[in-house]
Scaffold this active site. Structure first.
Site, PDB file in Angstrom:
ATOM      1  CD  GLU A 288     -44.750 -23.090  37.487  1.00  0.00           C
ATOM      2  OE1 GLU A 288     -43.837 -22.960  36.462  1.00  0.00           O
ATOM      3  OE2 GLU A 288     -44.533 -24.203  37.414  1.00  0.00           O
ATOM      4  CG  HIS A 309     -53.506  -7.278  10.787  1.00  0.00           C
ATOM      5  ND1 HIS A 309     -54.230  -6.932   9.178  1.00  0.00           N
ATOM      6  CD2 HIS A 309     -52.360  -7.082  10.863  1.00  0.00           C
ATOM      7  CE1 HIS A 309     -53.447  -5.504   9.325  1.00  0.00           C
ATOM      8  NE2 HIS A 309     -52.067  -5.583  10.440  1.00  0.00           N
ATOM      9  CE  LYS A 423     -46.832 -32.391  37.660  1.00  0.00           C
ATOM     10  NZ  LYS A 423     -45.520 -31.889  38.513  1.00  0.00           N
TER      11      LYS A 423
HETATM   12  O1  PA5 Z   1     -40.947 -23.937  37.200  1.00  0.00           O
HETATM   13  C1  PA5 Z   1     -40.944 -24.783  37.214  1.00  0.00           C
HETATM   14  O2  PA5 Z   1     -40.605 -24.987  38.314  1.00  0.00           O
HETATM   15  C2  PA5 Z   1     -41.811 -26.017  36.952  1.00  0.00           C
HETATM   16  O3  PA5 Z   1     -42.099 -24.989  35.404  1.00  0.00           O
HETATM   17  C3  PA5 Z   1     -41.057 -27.014  36.498  1.00  0.00           C
HETATM   18  O4  PA5 Z   1     -39.225 -26.106  35.750  1.00  0.00           O
HETATM   19  C4  PA5 Z   1     -41.529 -27.637  35.435  1.00  0.00           C
HETATM   20  O5  PA5 Z   1     -42.698 -28.415  36.035  1.00  0.00           O
HETATM   21  C5  PA5 Z   1     -40.865 -28.982  34.947  1.00  0.00           C
HETATM   22  O6  PA5 Z   1     -40.399 -29.869  36.031  1.00  0.00           O
HETATM   23  P1  PA5 Z   1     -38.559 -30.841  36.006  1.00  0.00           P
HETATM   24  O7  PA5 Z   1     -37.493 -29.975  36.548  1.00  0.00           O
HETATM   25  O8  PA5 Z   1     -38.924 -31.115  37.702  1.00  0.00           O
HETATM   26  O9  PA5 Z   1     -39.244 -31.854  35.577  1.00  0.00           O
END
Ligand code: PA5
Length: 446
Positions: A288, A309, A423
């Site tokens: 990410e 494996h 989303k």
């Molecule tokens: O690293 C990040 O910012 C994302 O993976 C969020 O943690 C994830 O989308 C969840 O977001 P939120 O805590 O706002 O629900």
């Protein structure tokens, strides 16, 4: 600090000079990270989090965890992405591999919800929760993420039906933004015990905030030691160490040099099944943070020897665009030896008396050599053992390594614009108010 890095096994593939070329840029990026002047600097709160965590916050979390432990057999952690993976990585690394079946465990068993939208998953969880005493935490920094919001709505109703409103309230802890978001408003209106995710710490860097610390404490692990380990790595990192003696900088430089040489996939390898979720956390952190603007190493993960494996074939022999980063645990926490057998029909007597770990270590060494021979460079990260302190060090190691790597790649490691695309489509398809135009458009496409 007792985590060490070994980059010798990449030197058949790239030269030391190619790694050292990154010295200046890594040094600059260090400075930008520590002084909070780089891209995304509004999300650099994690840099000094270990040394800034107050004793009051840690005690409060321990007290709340103790209360939960006294009345819950199960603790449900509701969250997705950075709002659950850190806690799960640490808990699963530390807990008994068979914790779900370990009836002597005095601490609640931690289960997770809101990390998927599987109807069977939630329905089956509720069937279990019908029969068990439980409490839950709902974690969402934005307070608006669909997956955890759905799970929380359902489990809040379940909890209220099971215990009544007042008791249910005492079994819910909300962890969210200080001011904004639907969850914050709900928590205020209902009067839930609440912890804050600091504004300047993004989800995937939040394991050293209540997001990670509360579930880890409820599971019965020592959050003081965990923070102490992270603090050790933070201090080492700030001590102005040279590039050569800085494993974090070298890790970032080496993986960038490998990437430039065409190795586009980094496979995190472990030989201990309880590290599975640590790899998942690392995949999220790096994927990410770096995968944007058409760039980025693709982070993958395997657990050996299990996956030798299956994926072992590809790694040994498939397309040569891979490198491995191996998490090596030097000492297991338990001891088990292979017994002698009079008949020796399985031919294993040559191993009799040896620890299982010795066999695992030889499997690791043999695999590393085979993969190097097969054209896969290998970065080694050695952990003396798996405990709270070492995991705290490792978390900080990877967080800082990720920031340095991302900056070196030229991206902002602290945003995630790409996550919005699915989303927007999902909201359009579901007919969310405010998405009318998108709904129209998407309907014409399908
Ligand atoms: O690293 C990040 O910012 C994302 O993976 C969020 O943690 C994830 O989308 C969840 O977001 P939120 O805590 O706002 O629900």
């Amino acid at each position: 600090m007792n985590i060490s890095l070994n980059i010798n096994n990449v030197l058949n593939f790239i030269s030391r000079e190619e790694i050292d070329k990154y010295q200046d840029v890594i040094t600059r990026n260090y400075k930008a990270t520590l002084e909070k002047t780089g891209k995304g600097n509004e999300f650099l709160g994690w840099v000094d989090l270990p040394s800034q965590i107050s004793d009051d916050l840690l005690s409060s979390i321990e007290n709340v965890a103790e209360k939960i432990r006294s009345k819950a057999e199960i603790f449900v952690v509701i969250g997705i992405g950075g709002s659950y993976l850190g806690a799960r990585a640490i808990i699963e690394a530390l807990q008994n591999n068979f914790a779900a079946l370990d009836h002597k465990n005095k601490h609640p068993f931690i289960v997770y919800a809101g990390q998927n939208i599987g109807e069977d998953y939630l329905a089956e969880l509720m069937e279990v929760l019908d029969r068990k005493d439980y409490a839950l935490t709902v974690i969402s920094k934005s307070g608006t993420t669909t997956e955890p919001a759905i799970a929380f709505r359902i489990l809040k109703n379940h909890l209220e039906e099971k215990y009544g409103k007042a008791e249910a309230k005492s079994r819910i802890i909300a962890i969210t933004d200080q001011e904004k978001g639907a969850l914050k408003k709900l928590a205020n209106d209902e009067g839930y015990q609440t912890y804050i995710v600091p504004d300047d710490v993004g989800g995937r860097y939040s394991v050293l905030t209540p997001v990670g610390l509360l579930p880890i404490a409820v599971a019965g692990f020592d959050i003081q030691e965990f923070v102490k380990g992270a603090k050790l790595m933070e201090a080492h990192n700030k001590a102005g160490i040279s590039f050569d003696n800085n494993p974090i900088g070298l890790y970032a430089a080496t993986r960038n040099a490998l990437y430039q040489s065409g190795k586009e996939i980094e496979i995190m390898v472990n030989y201990q099944p309880n590290l599975y979720y640590l790899t998942e956390w690392w995949k999220q952190l790096y994927g990410e943070s770096e995968g944007k603007e058409g760039k980025g190493i693709f982070p993958a993960g395997v657990g050996f020897t299990t996956d030798l494996h299956s994926m072992g074939q590809y790694i040994q022999d498939g397309r040569r665009f891979l490198f491995e980063t191996v998490l090596s645990v030097q000492q297991p926490n338990r001891e088990l030896r292979i017994p002698t057998d009079d008949q020796d029909l399985d031919g294993l007597n040559y191993l009799a008396g040896k620890r299982i770990h010795e066999v695992n270590q030889m499997a690791e060494l043999g695999t590393t050599l085979a993969h190097i021979d097969g054209g896969v460079p290998n970065i080694g990260i050695s952990l003396p053992k798996v405990n709270e302190n070492v995991l705290g060090q490792l978390v900080y190691f990877f967080e800082m390594g990720c920031a340095l790597s991302g900056y070196t790649l030229g991206v902002n490691p602290f945003d995630q614009p790409g996550v919005e695309a699915y989303k927007a489509n999902m909201f359009a398809l579901l007919g969310k108010p405010g998405f009318e135009k998108e709904t129209e458009k998407i309907k014409n496409r399908i």
